[in-house]
Design a protein around this motif. Structure first.
Motif, short mmCIF file in Angstrom:
data_model
loop_
_atom_site.label_atom_id
_atom_site.label_comp_id
_atom_site.label_asym_id
_atom_site.label_seq_id
_atom_site.Cartn_x
_atom_site.Cartn_y
_atom_site.Cartn_z
N GLY A 80 42.77 34.82 34.53
CA GLY A 80 42.20 35.61 33.69
C GLY A 80 43.18 36.67 33.10
N GLU A 81 44.33 37.15 33.82
CA GLU A 81 45.28 37.99 33.19
C GLU A 81 46.09 37.18 31.99
OE1 GLU A 81 45.63 41.12 33.37
OE2 GLU A 81 44.03 41.31 34.86
N MET A 82 46.45 35.87 32.47
CA MET A 82 47.31 35.10 31.60
C MET A 82 46.59 34.90 30.14
SD MET A 82 48.90 31.31 32.26
CE MET A 82 47.30 30.53 31.86
N LEU A 83 45.38 34.66 30.36
CA LEU A 83 44.63 34.36 29.05
C LEU A 83 44.02 35.59 28.46
CD1 LEU A 83 42.43 31.36 30.28
CD2 LEU A 83 44.61 31.42 29.06
N PHE A 84 43.67 36.59 29.03
CA PHE A 84 42.83 37.67 28.37
C PHE A 84 43.37 39.05 28.67
CE2 PHE A 84 39.48 34.61 29.77
CZ PHE A 84 39.47 33.88 28.38
N VAL A 115 55.83 41.55 38.17
CA VAL A 115 54.59 41.30 39.10
C VAL A 115 53.48 42.11 38.44
CG1 VAL A 115 53.93 42.05 41.25
CG2 VAL A 115 56.49 41.54 41.02
N VAL A 116 52.45 41.18 38.46
CA VAL A 116 51.15 41.72 37.69
C VAL A 116 50.14 42.07 38.77
CG1 VAL A 116 49.42 41.09 36.34
CG2 VAL A 116 51.48 40.31 35.61
N LEU A 117 49.68 43.22 38.93
CA LEU A 117 48.91 43.86 39.92
C LEU A 117 47.38 43.88 39.53
CD1 LEU A 117 50.98 47.05 40.95
CD2 LEU A 117 51.17 44.69 41.77
N GLY A 118 46.42 43.26 40.07
CA GLY A 118 44.84 43.03 39.62
C GLY A 118 44.24 42.89 40.86
N GLY A 119 43.00 42.44 40.83
CA GLY A 119 42.00 42.32 41.83
C GLY A 119 40.82 43.08 41.48
N GLN A 148 41.89 45.00 33.59
CA GLN A 148 40.55 44.57 33.42
C GLN A 148 39.30 45.15 34.40
OE1 GLN A 148 39.68 42.27 31.37
NE2 GLN A 148 41.51 41.22 31.00
N ASP A 149 40.28 46.10 34.97
CA ASP A 149 39.33 47.21 36.04
C ASP A 149 38.62 46.23 36.94
OD1 ASP A 149 39.27 49.65 36.87
OD2 ASP A 149 37.34 50.17 35.84
N GLY A 150 39.12 45.39 37.65
CA GLY A 150 38.54 44.27 38.75
C GLY A 150 37.86 43.02 38.10
N ASP A 151 38.11 42.80 36.75
CA ASP A 151 37.24 41.68 36.17
C ASP A 151 38.15 40.43 36.27
OD1 ASP A 151 34.90 42.82 36.25
OD2 ASP A 151 34.87 43.24 34.10
N SER A 152 39.61 40.40 36.59
CA SER A 152 40.35 39.36 36.43
C SER A 152 39.91 38.15 36.92
CB SER A 152 41.65 39.77 36.94
OG SER A 152 42.29 41.02 36.34
N ALA A 153 39.30 38.35 38.16
CA ALA A 153 39.22 36.87 38.94
C ALA A 153 37.91 36.49 38.28
CB ALA A 153 38.92 37.18 40.37
N LEU A 154 36.79 37.15 37.91
CA LEU A 154 35.59 36.77 37.41
C LEU A 154 35.82 36.04 35.93
CD1 LEU A 154 32.42 37.07 37.80
CD2 LEU A 154 32.58 39.09 36.59
N LEU A 155 36.75 36.62 35.12
CA LEU A 155 37.03 36.06 33.98
C LEU A 155 37.74 34.70 34.12
CD1 LEU A 155 38.27 39.02 31.90
CD2 LEU A 155 35.95 38.01 31.40
N GLY A 156 38.54 34.65 35.08
CA GLY A 156 39.39 33.55 35.16
C GLY A 156 38.62 32.62 35.82
#
Length: 416
Positions: free
Chosen positions: A206-210, A333-337, A371-379
Motif C-alpha cells: 500500500g505504501e509502495m503504490l499509493f 525505514v517506512v513506519l506504518g500500520g 495513510q493514517d492506518g489504511d496502508s494494509a487495507l489498501l495493499g
C-alpha cells in the motif's frame, strides 16, 4: 484461495518464466510515472520494444491501462502513445484483519477508497469472522461501479503463517484459530478469488503504490498494529525467506530476561512496541485493545499514561531502526500500520536522536505513513490485481470477452 507472491520489481526479466514479473514491472512503471510511452517503459525496465508492446497490449485488453496520443512533443509522424492506469478498470475488496477488529474497503485501481466499513468484536471464533466478512463483501459488491469488473478479495492478517507454536498464538494473533480455512470458505461463498498475505507485506504494498514509499526501490516497512511486523523490499519486491515468514521483527528478542512472549521466547520487540503493549501498559494484560481513535484522543489530551508508554517505547524503536539499517542498508525505514500517525510522531520524537548506523550520512532515514492506518487495507485490495498478472494472462484476456466477472477467478484456478 492463494497466499500471494511478492510485488513488483524494478527491471524486467528476459525469460518466459519471468512473464508474470514483467507484467507487474510494466504496470508498476506506468503507475509510478502517471503516464509512460512504450519507449519510456523500455528505457526503465530493460525489455525489448516487442516485449513492451505485447505486455501493454495485454494490459490494455484487460482494461487495466488506457492509451492516448501524447501531444506537445516535436516528433516526426504520429505522436507517440502513452499509457496510464485506468481508474475505471475495476475495483477490488480489501480486508484488514486484527484481533478484535475487521476492516473492509472497496478500492479502485488508483487507490481510491470507494466505500468502507469496520466492525469490532471477538475475532477468536473463525465462523463468526467468516459470517462478518461474507456480509461485508456482499455489501461492498453491491456498491461496486461495475460488478463485472470486481477483480477479487485481498486479505491482510497477522503472521507468521504455518509456524507451530507461533501462528495463532497470543493476543496479537488470532487465538482460537487453527488454520485459514475460513478464507477458502469466503472464496466459495462469494464466487471471487481470495488472496492473502501478512499485514506487513500488504502495508508495504500500500505504501509502495499509493504512499510515501512510492519513490523508493529498497526500503524496510515497519507495521505497528496490535502486534509488530516488518518486511524488507528489495527492488520493490518483498523478501520472503525460505517459508515466506522473513523479517518477523516483532519476535526478535531485544531485552535479556525480558517479558515472556507468546512465541515461547522472552523480551521480544513487540512486547514493548505495539498497540497491545500500549494497552497492557495502561490497563493490564486483560484490557481490551485500544483503537486508533482512542489512542489519538489520549495523545492529543497528553494523557500521562499514554505519554509515559511512548517515552518507554521510543528507545526500543531507536534500537530497532539501528538494527534494520545495519542489517539491510535500506533507503529508508517506512513506519506504518493501523495506529494513528500521531502515535508514530510521538514515538519517533522519543526515539531521537537516532543511533549511528551505516545510514548515518543519509538525509532520509525515516518516513512516516500518511495513510493514517489504511496502508494494509489498501495493499490488501491490490493483491487480486497483482495476482491476476500471471503467466496465463492470455487465457484471462480471452475469457474477458465472454465472462468478465470471472476473469480473476479463472486465472487463479488455472494457476493452482
Amino acid at each position: 484461495m492463494a497466499n500471494t507472491e511478492d510485488s513488483t520489481g524494478g527491471l524486467g526479466a528476459t525469460q518466459q518464466s519471468g512473464a508474470s514479473f514483467n507484467r507487474r514491472v510494466v504496470l508498476d512503471v506506468i503507475r509510478r510515472e502517471g503516464q509512460a510511452s512504450r519507449k519510456d517503459i523500455g528505457d526503465r525496465v530493460g525489455l525489448s520494444p516487442q516485449a513492451v508492446a505485447n505486455i501493454t497490449q495485454e494490459l490494455e485488453s484487460l482494461g487495466l491501462i488506457v492509451s492516448q496520443r501524447i501531444t506537445g512533443r516535436r516528433v516526426r509522424g504520429q505522436p507517440p502513445i502513452a499509457f496510464s492506469i485506468n481508474p475505471e478498470g475495476g475495483d477490488a475488496i480489501g480486508f484488514s484483519l486484527e484481533p478484535q477488529r475487521v476492516s473492509a474497503a472497496l478500492v479502485s485501481l488508483v487507490g481510491e477508497v470507494l466505500a468502507r466499513d469496520e466492525e469490532r468484536f471477538d475475532t477468536s471464533d473463525p465462523d463468526r469472522v467468516l459470517a462478518v466478512m461474507t456480509r461485508l463483501s456482499r455489501e461492498l459488491m453491491a456498491r461496486a461501479r461495475d460488478p463485472k469488473r470486481l477483480w477479487g478479495i485481498g486479505v491482510a492478517l497477522p503472521g507468521p503463517f504455518d509456524v507451530p507454536g507461533m501462528s495463532f498464538v497470543g493476543p496479537t494473533a488470532f487465538e482460537g484459530w487453527r488454520n485459514l480455512q475460513l478464507l477458502t470458505s469466503l472464496e466459495q461463498a462469494m464466487g471471487l478469488p481470495v488472496f492473502y498475505n501478512t499485514d506487513s507485506v500488504a502495508g508495504a504494498l500500500g505504501e509502495m503504490l499509493f504512499g510515501v514509499a512510492a519513490p523508493l526501490s529498497d526500503f524496510f516497512y515497519l507495521h505497528l498494529s496490535v502486534g509488530l511486523g516488518g518486511v524488507l523490499l528489495v527492488d520493490r519486491s518483498a523478501y520472503r525467506g525460505a517459508a515466506g515468514n522473513a523479517t518477523e521483527i516483532g519476535h526478535v528478542p531485544v531485552a535479556p530476561r525480558g517479558r515472556p512472549c507468546y512465541c515461547g521466547s522472552e523480551g521480544c520487540l513487540e512486547r514493548y512496541l505495539s498497540l497491545h503493549a500500549l494497552s497492557e501498559y495502561m490497563h493490564g494484560a486483560v484490557a481490551p485493545e485500544l483503537g486508533a481513535e482512542t489512542v489519538k484522543a489520549l495523545l492529543t489530551a497528553e494523557d500521562p499514561h499514554a505519554v509515559g508508554w511512548c517515552r518507554q517505547a521510543g528507545p526500543y524503536l531507536r534500537d530497532a531502526i539501528c538494527m534494520i539499517e545495519n542489517l539491510f542498508d535500506p533507503e529508508a525505514v517506512v513506519l506504518g500500520g493501523t495506529g494513528p500517525r500521531l502515535l508514530w510522531d510521538r514515538l519517533v520524537a522519543e526515539a531521537g536522536p537516532l543511533r549511528p548506523s551505516v545510514r548515518r550520512a543519509s538525509p532520509l532515514r525515516i518516513l512516516i505513513s500518511e495513510q493514517d492506518g489504511d496502508s494494509a487495507l489498501l495493499g490488501a485490495a491490490v493483491l487480486p490485481i497483482y495476482e491476476l498478472l500471471s503467466p496465463r494472462l492470455h487465457a484471462a484476456a480471452a475469457t474477458l470477452a465472454h465472462h468478465p466477472a470471472h476473469v480473476a477467478l479463472a486465472v487463479t484456478r488455472d494457476e493452482k
